[in-house]
Scaffold this motif. Sequence first.
Motif, PDB file in Angstrom:
ATOM      1  N   GLY A   5      33.984  28.403  43.626  1.00 57.10           N
ATOM      2  CA  GLY A   5      34.547  28.253  44.964  1.00 57.10           C
ATOM      3  C   GLY A   5      35.962  28.765  45.125  1.00 57.10           C
ATOM      4  N   SER A   6      36.497  29.511  44.117  1.00 55.20           N
ATOM      5  CA  SER A   6      37.875  29.998  44.195  1.00 55.20           C
ATOM      6  C   SER A   6      38.042  31.055  45.279  1.00 55.20           C
ATOM      7  CB  SER A   6      38.297  30.599  42.849  1.00 55.20           C
ATOM      8  OG  SER A   6      38.266  29.650  41.827  1.00 55.20           O
ATOM      9  N   GLY A   7      39.117  30.934  46.056  1.00 60.51           N
ATOM     10  CA  GLY A   7      39.477  31.946  47.036  1.00 60.51           C
ATOM     11  C   GLY A   7      40.372  32.990  46.408  1.00 60.51           C
ATOM     12  N   ILE A   8      40.696  34.051  47.150  1.00 58.90           N
ATOM     13  CA  ILE A   8      41.477  35.148  46.602  1.00 58.90           C
ATOM     14  C   ILE A   8      42.891  34.710  46.210  1.00 58.90           C
ATOM     15  CG2 ILE A   8      42.191  35.926  48.894  1.00 58.90           C
ATOM     16  CD1 ILE A   8      41.622  38.028  45.673  1.00 58.90           C
ATOM     17  N   THR A   9      43.457  33.728  46.937  1.00 61.08           N
ATOM     18  CA  THR A   9      44.809  33.248  46.604  1.00 61.08           C
ATOM     19  C   THR A   9      44.822  32.619  45.216  1.00 61.08           C
ATOM     20  OG1 THR A   9      45.330  32.868  48.936  1.00 61.08           O
ATOM     21  CG2 THR A   9      46.693  31.723  47.301  1.00 61.08           C
ATOM     22  N   LEU A  10      43.856  31.738  44.940  1.00 53.97           N
ATOM     23  CA  LEU A  10      43.786  31.086  43.636  1.00 53.97           C
ATOM     24  C   LEU A  10      43.478  32.107  42.544  1.00 53.97           C
ATOM     25  CD1 LEU A  10      43.773  28.598  41.845  1.00 53.97           C
ATOM     26  CD2 LEU A  10      41.382  28.223  42.469  1.00 53.97           C
ATOM     27  N   ILE A  11      42.546  33.023  42.802  1.00 51.02           N
ATOM     28  CA  ILE A  11      42.181  34.043  41.807  1.00 51.02           C
ATOM     29  C   ILE A  11      43.401  34.890  41.450  1.00 51.02           C
ATOM     30  CG2 ILE A  11      40.820  36.139  41.431  1.00 51.02           C
ATOM     31  CD1 ILE A  11      38.607  34.869  43.117  1.00 51.02           C
ATOM     32  N   SER A  12      44.163  35.303  42.464  1.00 51.02           N
ATOM     33  CA  SER A  12      45.354  36.129  42.231  1.00 51.02           C
ATOM     34  C   SER A  12      46.371  35.394  41.367  1.00 51.02           C
ATOM     35  CB  SER A  12      45.987  36.517  43.572  1.00 51.02           C
ATOM     36  OG  SER A  12      45.080  37.242  44.372  1.00 51.02           O
ATOM     37  N   THR A  13      46.554  34.103  41.643  1.00 52.99           N
ATOM     38  CA  THR A  13      47.506  33.298  40.869  1.00 52.99           C
ATOM     39  C   THR A  13      47.057  33.171  39.408  1.00 52.99           C
ATOM     40  OG1 THR A  13      48.091  32.027  42.837  1.00 52.99           O
ATOM     41  CG2 THR A  13      48.629  31.043  40.707  1.00 52.99           C
ATOM     42  N   ILE A  14      45.765  32.947  39.204  1.00 50.27           N
ATOM     43  CA  ILE A  14      45.225  32.837  37.841  1.00 50.27           C
ATOM     44  C   ILE A  14      45.455  34.142  37.078  1.00 50.27           C
ATOM     45  CG2 ILE A  14      43.095  32.629  36.489  1.00 50.27           C
ATOM     46  CD1 ILE A  14      42.054  30.714  38.665  1.00 50.27           C
ATOM     47  N   LEU A  15      45.186  35.273  37.723  1.00 50.99           N
ATOM     48  CA  LEU A  15      45.348  36.583  37.071  1.00 50.99           C
ATOM     49  C   LEU A  15      46.806  36.846  36.713  1.00 50.99           C
ATOM     50  CD1 LEU A  15      42.934  38.773  39.228  1.00 50.99           C
ATOM     51  CD2 LEU A  15      42.528  37.900  36.917  1.00 50.99           C
ATOM     52  N   GLU A  16      47.734  36.441  37.586  1.00 49.51           N
ATOM     53  CA  GLU A  16      49.155  36.622  37.276  1.00 49.51           C
ATOM     54  C   GLU A  16      49.564  35.713  36.115  1.00 49.51           C
ATOM     55  OE1 GLU A  16      53.592  35.977  39.207  1.00 49.51           O
ATOM     56  OE2 GLU A  16      51.878  36.167  40.559  1.00 49.51           O
ATOM     57  N   ASP A  17      49.100  34.465  36.143  1.00 60.73           N
ATOM     58  CA  ASP A  17      49.436  33.522  35.072  1.00 60.73           C
ATOM     59  C   ASP A  17      48.940  34.022  33.716  1.00 60.73           C
ATOM     60  OD1 ASP A  17      50.623  31.885  36.905  1.00 60.73           O
ATOM     61  OD2 ASP A  17      48.936  30.498  37.088  1.00 60.73           O
ATOM     62  N   LYS A  18      47.802  34.700  33.707  1.00 61.17           N
ATOM     63  CA  LYS A  18      47.228  35.226  32.470  1.00 61.17           C
ATOM     64  C   LYS A  18      47.818  36.586  32.084  1.00 61.17           C
ATOM     65  CE  LYS A  18      44.151  32.059  31.350  1.00 61.17           C
ATOM     66  NZ  LYS A  18      44.108  31.398  30.019  1.00 61.17           N
ATOM     67  N   GLY A  19      48.682  37.138  32.942  1.00 57.82           N
ATOM     68  CA  GLY A  19      49.309  38.419  32.623  1.00 57.82           C
ATOM     69  C   GLY A  19      48.408  39.614  32.878  1.00 57.82           C
ATOM     70  N   ILE A  20      47.314  39.425  33.630  1.00 56.19           N
ATOM     71  CA  ILE A  20      46.385  40.522  33.912  1.00 56.19           C
ATOM     72  C   ILE A  20      46.912  41.382  35.059  1.00 56.19           C
ATOM     73  CG2 ILE A  20      44.013  41.115  34.557  1.00 56.19           C
ATOM     74  CD1 ILE A  20      44.328  39.897  31.777  1.00 56.19           C
ATOM     75  N   VAL A  21      47.597  40.777  36.027  1.00 59.64           N
ATOM     76  CA  VAL A  21      48.270  41.524  37.083  1.00 59.64           C
ATOM     77  C   VAL A  21      49.741  41.123  37.089  1.00 59.64           C
ATOM     78  CG1 VAL A  21      46.166  41.651  38.471  1.00 59.64           C
ATOM     79  CG2 VAL A  21      47.801  39.814  38.909  1.00 59.64           C
ATOM     80  N   LYS A  22      50.583  42.029  37.610  1.00 62.53           N
ATOM     81  CA  LYS A  22      52.021  41.752  37.591  1.00 62.53           C
ATOM     82  C   LYS A  22      52.451  40.824  38.712  1.00 62.53           C
ATOM     83  CE  LYS A  22      53.356  46.068  35.314  1.00 62.53           C
ATOM     84  NZ  LYS A  22      54.117  47.330  35.399  1.00 62.53           N
ATOM     85  N   ASN A  23      51.784  40.928  39.862  1.00 58.95           N
ATOM     86  CA  ASN A  23      52.201  40.138  41.009  1.00 58.95           C
ATOM     87  C   ASN A  23      50.981  39.675  41.794  1.00 58.95           C
ATOM     88  OD1 ASN A  23      52.995  39.930  44.047  1.00 58.95           O
ATOM     89  ND2 ASN A  23      54.935  39.761  42.954  1.00 58.95           N
ATOM     90  N   ALA A  24      50.845  38.368  41.936  1.00 58.15           N
ATOM     91  CA  ALA A  24      49.665  37.793  42.598  1.00 58.15           C
ATOM     92  C   ALA A  24      49.567  38.220  44.060  1.00 58.15           C
ATOM     93  CB  ALA A  24      49.705  36.259  42.508  1.00 58.15           C
ATOM     94  N   GLN A  25      50.720  38.233  44.763  1.00 55.28           N
ATOM     95  CA  GLN A  25      50.706  38.583  46.181  1.00 55.28           C
ATOM     96  C   GLN A  25      50.264  40.030  46.393  1.00 55.28           C
ATOM     97  OE1 GLN A  25      50.646  35.558  47.849  1.00 55.28           O
ATOM     98  NE2 GLN A  25      51.801  36.663  49.390  1.00 55.28           N
ATOM     99  N   ILE A  26      50.762  40.924  45.549  1.00 56.39           N
ATOM    100  CA  ILE A  26      50.403  42.336  45.697  1.00 56.39           C
ATOM    101  C   ILE A  26      48.915  42.536  45.398  1.00 56.39           C
ATOM    102  CG2 ILE A  26      50.738  44.641  44.690  1.00 56.39           C
ATOM    103  CD1 ILE A  26      53.712  43.956  44.472  1.00 56.39           C
TER     104      ILE A  26
END
Length: 372
Positions: free
Chosen positions: A72-93
């Motif tokens: 049930g994760s939305g894009i906001t939560l997914i983006s934050t998880i990816l940033e926390d894991k270092g997979i993306v540099k910026n969740a908002q972008i």
Amino acid sequence: MLDENKKQEMFNKMKERKGEVKTVRKIVGIIALVALLIIAIVGLAGYSYVTSALKPTDPESNEKVEVEIPMGSGITLISTILEDKGIVKNAQIFKYYTKFKNESEFQAGSYALTKSMTLDEIIESLKTGRVYREPVFTMTVPEGLTLEQVADIVQKNTSHKAEDFMKKVTDAAYVEQLITEYPDLLSEAILKENIRHPLEGYLYPATYPFFEEDPSIEEIIDTMLTAMNTIVSEYTPVLEERETSVHELLTFASLLEEEATAQTDRETIASVFYNRIEIDMPLQTDPTVLYALGSHKDRVLYEDLEVDNPYNTYQNVGLPPGPIAGAGKTSIEAALNPSQTDYLYFLADKEGINHFAKTYDEHLSNIEKYLR
């Protein structure tokens, strides 16, 4: 001679003024140039940062990073998880990039991602659901089931008996512990005396992957509660604005889940219930009678409507004490976004199609037309 002196004095003053004007112009020009340089530097830095954030965080890394995307994760939560894991540099972008690309429908699961992946590769992985490890088994819990029916599904898919599952979900000490662990989802409302089962309607209906052969009952419950918590958290601002509790939302949504025969009917049925609540008219919904009786019947009899039970909405005004089943996201959203109608009645015909009416006479006409 005096006139010459005056002329010379005036000439000198004019020269001074011209000098001052030139100096002011130079200062203004310098300030403007500095401002333009600052804007250019900031713009260049911003452009450089965005460009950098669109690139892999570490192009040389092939190390697998396990990333869990909850149900049930939305894009906001997914983006934050990816940033926390270092997979993306910026969740908002990353979030804005997915919206720009019109990407959605990401799948929950456990992923093996690397820091060398591009944003498009990450998006593709999350869309296709390529998981890091294959689940040992999956367990599907459909919408509209009671806790006792969920217990039967658990028994069919694991070594746990249905009675042991029910014993756990009704254990007072355990439920108190869960209220502490899920404060935004569970409240003391689920412990009121007239509540049949505290966790009724709180275990989110979905298909769940499990990565061990025999997960504990606690793990199964936690997995389903976490999914519901994720879903409900999306609507926290709306609930706060309307001063509606999660318990009321899930109770209302459970009625829609049990009554709706088609997805498009949910909002209209919700309007009927809200219209009735507004004028203190009993909801008179048959599923609450069946829940009060504690048994499934193909047809509710008139004598059943007389059952003395707080869940019976023929005998009690307003919502029942708590949910009567597990509602899916569609019903939850319909509870928050009802249609605007004047309907007070509805019925389902023999094909399961709902027909709505504003008056009792219209409702009687529908009964005659569709049920006889």
